[in-house]
Design an enzyme around this catalytic site. Sequence first.
Site, PDB file in Angstrom:
ATOM      1  CE1 TYR A  90      -3.408  -2.765   0.696  1.00 31.41           C
ATOM      2  CE2 TYR A  90      -4.625  -0.731   1.006  1.00 31.41           C
ATOM      3  CZ  TYR A  90      -4.611  -2.080   0.782  1.00 31.41           C
ATOM      4  OH  TYR A  90      -5.789  -2.753   0.635  1.00 31.41           O
ATOM      5  CG  ASP A 134      -2.284 -20.156  -2.472  1.00 26.08           C
ATOM      6  OD1 ASP A 134      -1.604 -19.869  -1.470  1.00 26.08           O
ATOM      7  OD2 ASP A 134      -1.900 -21.005  -3.309  1.00 26.08           O
TER       8      ASP A 134
HETATM    9  C1  LIG Z   1     -10.757   1.788   0.532  1.00 27.82           C
HETATM   10  C2  LIG Z   1      -9.537   0.909   0.510  1.00 27.82           C
HETATM   11  C3  LIG Z   1      -8.305   1.721   0.186  1.00 27.82           C
HETATM   12  C4  LIG Z   1      -9.390   0.119   1.811  1.00 27.82           C
HETATM   13  C5  LIG Z   1      -8.184  -0.794   1.783  1.00 27.82           C
HETATM   14  O1  LIG Z   1      -7.900  -1.485   0.800  1.00 27.82           O
HETATM   15  O2  LIG Z   1      -7.490  -0.855   2.813  1.00 27.82           O
HETATM   16  C6  LIG Z   1     -10.596  -0.751   2.183  1.00 27.82           C
HETATM   17  O3  LIG Z   1     -10.778  -1.789   1.276  1.00 27.82           O
HETATM   18  C7  LIG Z   1     -10.380  -1.327   3.567  1.00 27.82           C
HETATM   19  O4  LIG Z   1     -10.180  -2.542   3.689  1.00 27.82           O
HETATM   20  O5  LIG Z   1     -10.384  -0.572   4.539  1.00 27.82           O
HETATM   21  C1  LIG Z   2       3.143 -23.540  -5.796  1.00 31.58           C
HETATM   22  C2  LIG Z   2       2.860 -22.085  -6.018  1.00 31.58           C
HETATM   23  C3  LIG Z   2       4.137 -21.368  -6.370  1.00 31.58           C
HETATM   24  C4  LIG Z   2       1.763 -21.878  -7.077  1.00 31.58           C
HETATM   25  C5  LIG Z   2       1.457 -20.412  -7.290  1.00 31.58           C
HETATM   26  O1  LIG Z   2       1.346 -19.628  -6.340  1.00 31.58           O
HETATM   27  O2  LIG Z   2       1.310 -20.036  -8.465  1.00 31.58           O
HETATM   28  C6  LIG Z   2       0.426 -22.570  -6.771  1.00 31.58           C
HETATM   29  O3  LIG Z   2      -0.187 -22.031  -5.632  1.00 31.58           O
HETATM   30  C7  LIG Z   2      -0.475 -22.433  -7.966  1.00 31.58           C
HETATM   31  O4  LIG Z   2      -1.474 -21.719  -7.868  1.00 31.58           O
HETATM   32  O5  LIG Z   2      -0.174 -23.030  -9.021  1.00 31.58           O
END
Ligand SMILES: CC(C)[C@H](C(=O)O)[C@@H](O)C(=O)O
Ligand SMILES: CC(C)[C@H](C(=O)O)[C@@H](O)C(=O)O
Lengths: 361, 361
Positions: free
Chosen positions: B144, B226
């Site tokens: 950010y 993920d």
């Molecule tokens: C409005 C935006 C910049 C903000 C962020 O991404 O932090 C919001 O999504 C939050 O989570 O407070």
């Molecule tokens: C293993 C990892 C590096 C990979 C990624 O983050 O791309 C996996 O999570 C995917 O989505 O194929």
Amino acid sequence: MKQANIAVLAGDGIGPEVMQEACKVLDAISTLYSVRFSLQPYLVGGIAIDNTGSALPDATLRGCEHADAILFGSVGGPKWDSLPPEQRPERAALLTLRSHFDLFSNLRPAKIYTGLEHLSPLRSDIAASGVDLVVVRELTSGIYFGEPKGVEGDGEEQFAFDTMRYSKREIRRIAVAAFEAASRRHNKVTSIDKANVLTTSRLWREVTEEVAADYPQVILEHMYIDNATMQVMRNPAQFDVLLCPNLFGDILSDECAMMTGSMGLLPSASMNATGFGLYEPAGGSAPDIAGKGIANPIAQILSAALMLRYSLNMEDAALAIEKAVVSTLASGVLTKELCNSANLHSAALTAQVGDAIVNFL
Amino acid sequence: MKQANIAVLAGDGIGPEVMQEACKVLDAISTLYSVRFSLQPYLVGGIAIDNTGSALPDATLRGCEHADAILFGSVGGPKWDSLPPEQRPERAALLTLRSHFDLFSNLRPAKIYTGLEHLSPLRSDIAASGVDLVVVRELTSGIYFGEPKGVEGDGEEQFAFDTMRYSKREIRRIAVAAFEAASRRHNKVTSIDKANVLTTSRLWREVTEEVAADYPQVILEHMYIDNATMQVMRNPAQFDVLLCPNLFGDILSDECAMMTGSMGLLPSASMNATGFGLYEPAGGSAPDIAGKGIANPIAQILSAALMLRYSLNMEDAALAIEKAVVSTLASGVLTKELCNSANLHSAALTAQVGDAIVNFL
Ligand SMILES: CC(C)[C@H](C(=O)O)[C@@H](O)C(=O)O
Ligand SMILES: CC(C)[C@H](C(=O)O)[C@@H](O)C(=O)O
């Protein structure tokens, strides 16, 4: 007779056993569509580390270079989890293959099959709302590969840094892939970014709008990544094609996969501009069930179908496999993780699912 | 008599009407706990743009500097969506306040209240599994605010870039906040990263492990972002405290909020090292229902409770408000969006919910 060279990288965990079923299906396709597949196996992942010291041995890379496509199983497992991250199977094999072959276009379909709604972790009315989407993820740029990255300074002020980076060219080619996919589906692209914070996201929006102008029949919508993770849960049926930068695509495609509740059914394709591609199941190597003959081979088989479609130009054969999979599921030939208490006693084994699909073909 | 100066930034959309109820509750607390609140209103967001040309006028910033805490409503709406991103209310007001006051520690609790499980988009068994977690998000660093960011080059090779950056000091202070929170809850911290790809994530893991050594009773677990988005859907009850870098915390806290199905109930706290903080509802300004008197004031009221706890050292008063909210929900005083078809006809208005909470106090 048409001939296709496939590099078969089964890898670790359930990789080898599900790959065997995919090869069975390719054999059947070979007879039905008069094509000769040369299926060349190569070592990859943990088993390659054990045998050669590297997760992606030179012989494997050379083999892939001479192939028309790569059919990939899965890599990794607890045995190799204590290695430094850059040597671990997932990263060393996958990230290297992606960048070596410039596999920038990653397609990850996620769909809830009729009759399997109960597997979804979503509320039943949402799971039954007709979820069928594809995540189109940029795979060779962004914060995964951006330079510089590193560590500098000392003591408490020591800091680490990574660079998220996108060029117009990189954004354009993946946006085109997404609009092409949407044109063959339901004509809607939802582009995911964080344009209220990131400079890369603003360029992403700009180029995406430019590409959209060439596809007047496709609706383009922009959505922040934080909102997108909410919408996938609240109303996943609103999506057709989700166009994502690398990191957001990693996160969102996994959320979409989990949302279906049947990771063992989801294939993926990673392609470059020449039609060459790597095809692999969305799920992992599942070491806990490996070697038991109970893993679901469908994700691997559907990955082979995507390979036929995108790298070998065999749309008919791809469709035939996809139809056979639907018939197999509908006929109740289900591996354990797809069953409920009522049909668990008659759960099918890995090989039985492969056989059923071949029969339907 | 104890005296506390609160800067009240109601903002746009439903902000003013839910803020009114929070002030009502603070009035009641004032009598019950013999404390004098000086509640000073200031302009912020779209309404501030309309009146002064800036989403965060100087007078507002000065007012906040002289206050003990900021009670924040919500900002933004369609009227200001066409402004350039850096001038838009959300970004111009929130990001500036966060960095100006070094509000690095963002707490976002997410919980599914008994009786309100049907609101969750998750399957009923998952929604009923006892979900009660808090996302501890780093709020003033990471991608950010990292420098450099910008656009360079020309034509198709023109590229944009952002820098994700974390120092050990920045990681340590937010990790300490997470372990402190876990110590007062269920002694488990799940730290979210992408250490298989990002350098910053590897430093994040290293420092988090160091901090963990000072909290032997707290279990530390690492999870890739993920995978985390999947686990929040599959089994959210496994989490106690989720420790996140800025971007991952943005994504995951929104997913967790949506997972509860009742955004109108979720407060948040953003604090610095001196105990100063900004307290705001997790949901947005909801322009579609603004001005109708039907918005749920509970998130705003619970934000006031967090303010009492963290900035004004009034734990008893905070607990009393939280109890009164639970009683209000249990007694069926519910705004429209919490109702089902059976009790929709008796939905409560914004002011009625505020009154009920005051009564239970
Ligand atoms: C409005 C935006 C910049 C903000 C962020 O991404 O932090 C919001 O999504 C939050 O989570 O407070
Ligand atoms: C293993 C990892 C590096 C990979 C990624 O983050 O791309 C996996 O999570 C995917 O989505 O194929």
